[in-house]
Design an enzyme around this catalytic site. Sequence first.
Site, PDB file in Angstrom:
ATOM      1  N   ASP A  60      -3.087   6.428   0.341  1.00  0.00           N
ATOM      2  CA  ASP A  60      -3.869   7.071   1.401  1.00  0.00           C
ATOM      3  C   ASP A  60      -5.346   6.650   1.274  1.00  0.00           C
ATOM      4  O   ASP A  60      -5.974   6.182   2.253  1.00  0.00           O
ATOM      5  CB  ASP A  60      -3.720   8.593   1.235  1.00  0.00           C
ATOM      6  CG  ASP A  60      -4.219   9.403   2.413  1.00  0.00           C
ATOM      7  OD1 ASP A  60      -4.546   8.801   3.456  1.00  0.00           O
ATOM      8  OD2 ASP A  60      -4.271  10.643   2.298  1.00  0.00           O
TER       9      ASP A  60
ATOM     10  N   ILE B 179       1.401  10.313  -6.656  1.00  0.00           N
ATOM     11  CA  ILE B 179       0.780  11.605  -6.956  1.00  0.00           C
ATOM     12  C   ILE B 179       1.759  12.762  -6.721  1.00  0.00           C
ATOM     13  O   ILE B 179       1.730  13.768  -7.445  1.00  0.00           O
ATOM     14  CB  ILE B 179      -0.503  11.757  -6.096  1.00  0.00           C
ATOM     15  CG1 ILE B 179      -1.554  10.741  -6.573  1.00  0.00           C
ATOM     16  CG2 ILE B 179      -1.060  13.176  -6.141  1.00  0.00           C
ATOM     17  CD1 ILE B 179      -2.685  10.461  -5.601  1.00  0.00           C
TER      18      ILE B 179
ATOM     19  N   ASN C 261      -1.372  13.427   3.199  1.00  0.00           N
ATOM     20  CA  ASN C 261      -1.087  14.849   2.948  1.00  0.00           C
ATOM     21  C   ASN C 261      -1.293  15.583   4.272  1.00  0.00           C
ATOM     22  O   ASN C 261      -1.818  15.011   5.229  1.00  0.00           O
ATOM     23  CB  ASN C 261      -1.959  15.405   1.821  1.00  0.00           C
ATOM     24  CG  ASN C 261      -3.440  15.278   2.136  1.00  0.00           C
ATOM     25  OD1 ASN C 261      -3.920  15.865   3.107  1.00  0.00           O
ATOM     26  ND2 ASN C 261      -4.156  14.504   1.347  1.00  0.00           N
TER      27      ASN C 261
HETATM   28  N1  AR6 Z   1      -0.205  -0.422  -1.659  1.00  0.00           N
HETATM   29  C1  AR6 Z   1       1.102  -0.106  -1.825  1.00  0.00           C
HETATM   30  N2  AR6 Z   1       1.533   0.934  -2.567  1.00  0.00           N
HETATM   31  C2  AR6 Z   1       0.589   1.679  -3.169  1.00  0.00           C
HETATM   32  C3  AR6 Z   1      -0.798   1.433  -3.039  1.00  0.00           C
HETATM   33  C4  AR6 Z   1      -1.188   0.319  -2.242  1.00  0.00           C
HETATM   34  N3  AR6 Z   1      -2.465   0.001  -2.044  1.00  0.00           N
HETATM   35  N4  AR6 Z   1      -1.475   2.380  -3.769  1.00  0.00           N
HETATM   36  C5  AR6 Z   1      -0.546   3.177  -4.334  1.00  0.00           C
HETATM   37  N5  AR6 Z   1       0.697   2.753  -3.983  1.00  0.00           N
HETATM   38  P1  AR6 Z   1       0.823   7.898  -3.598  1.00  0.00           P
HETATM   39  P2  AR6 Z   1       2.397  10.232  -2.728  1.00  0.00           P
HETATM   40  C6  AR6 Z   1       2.010   3.304  -4.332  1.00  0.00           C
HETATM   41  O1  AR6 Z   1       0.294   8.640  -4.768  1.00  0.00           O
HETATM   42  O2  AR6 Z   1       3.106  10.264  -4.025  1.00  0.00           O
HETATM   43  C7  AR6 Z   1      -2.674  11.097  -1.797  1.00  0.00           C
HETATM   44  O3  AR6 Z   1      -3.768  11.724  -2.415  1.00  0.00           O
HETATM   45  C8  AR6 Z   1       2.120   4.160  -5.578  1.00  0.00           C
HETATM   46  O4  AR6 Z   1       2.219   3.347  -6.734  1.00  0.00           O
HETATM   47  O5  AR6 Z   1      -0.109   7.059  -2.826  1.00  0.00           O
HETATM   48  O6  AR6 Z   1       3.184  10.365  -1.455  1.00  0.00           O
HETATM   49  C9  AR6 Z   1      -2.334  11.724  -0.459  1.00  0.00           C
HETATM   50  O7  AR6 Z   1      -3.488  12.146   0.233  1.00  0.00           O
HETATM   51  C10 AR6 Z   1       3.406   4.915  -5.291  1.00  0.00           C
HETATM   52  O8  AR6 Z   1       4.550   4.129  -5.633  1.00  0.00           O
HETATM   53  O9  AR6 Z   1       1.499   8.898  -2.509  1.00  0.00           O
HETATM   54  C11 AR6 Z   1      -1.487  12.883  -0.868  1.00  0.00           C
HETATM   55  O10 AR6 Z   1      -2.269  13.986  -1.272  1.00  0.00           O
HETATM   56  C12 AR6 Z   1       3.405   5.086  -3.767  1.00  0.00           C
HETATM   57  O11 AR6 Z   1       2.409   4.179  -3.281  1.00  0.00           O
HETATM   58  C13 AR6 Z   1      -0.714  12.356  -2.057  1.00  0.00           C
HETATM   59  O12 AR6 Z   1      -1.534  11.324  -2.608  1.00  0.00           O
HETATM   60  C14 AR6 Z   1       3.043   6.477  -3.287  1.00  0.00           C
HETATM   61  O13 AR6 Z   1       2.025   7.007  -4.130  1.00  0.00           O
HETATM   62  C15 AR6 Z   1       0.582  11.721  -1.636  1.00  0.00           C
HETATM   63  O14 AR6 Z   1       1.299  11.367  -2.774  1.00  0.00           O
END
Ligand code: AR6
Length: 170
Positions: free
Chosen positions: A33, A124, A23
Amino acid sequence: MRVELVQGDITVEHVDAIVNAANSSLLGGGGVDGAIHRAGGPEILAACEDLRRSHYGRGLPTGEAVATTAGRLHAHWVIHTVGPQYWPGKDQTHLLRSCYVRSLAVADELDARTVAFPLVSAGIYGWPIDDAIGVALGAFDSAETSVEEARLVLFDRETHDLATRIRSGG
Ligand code: AR6
C-alpha cells in the site's frame, strides 16, 4: 484467464490495473500500500479521500474492492481491496477469496484486460503465505471474468518459488 507468477515490485508492472492490499481507511499504510502510494503520487490519495467522502464514510469493507486513478504508475487504475487480518482458528478464507473475486469484477467494469495482484493479507495482516497463495490461485482458477491475464506479483524470490511449487502441485 492466463495466470502468470511474477517476482518483483508490483509498482513497476505495466498493466491495465494494479491491485492494492489496502486497509479500510483507504488512506494509505505500509507494505505494498505504501509502495503504491509513493510510486503513484498524491493523485491516488486524493481519489481515495474523495471515495471516503462520497461512498465509504465508514471505510471500505473487508473483501470489497474499489478503483481509483493510478497516478504516475504504468497502469490506468489502482483497484484497492481490503484483505482480512489473520486470526488463528477463525476461518476468513471467504473474505480473502472475495478480495480476488471482487477485484476481478471491478476490473471487468473498467474493461481492464491485464491485472497485477499482490499476495493480499500475506504481509502485515499475517496470513500464512502458502495458504494465501492457494487462495489466490484457487480464486483465479474459478474466476468468471473478461480479464485475459492475472499477474500474481510475489515480492521475494522465496515466495515466488513457493508459489511455483504450489501451482505445480509439488
Ligand atoms: N510489490 C509486490 N509485493 C509487495 C510489495 C511490492 N512493492 N511490498 C510488499 N509486498 P502487505 P497485507 C508483498 O503487508 O498483509 C498496509 O499497511 C508482501 O511481501 O503489503 O494485506 C495496508 O495499509 C506481502 O507478500 O499487505 C494495510 O494496513 C504482500 O505484498 C495492511 O498493510 C502483502 O503484504 C495490509 O496488509
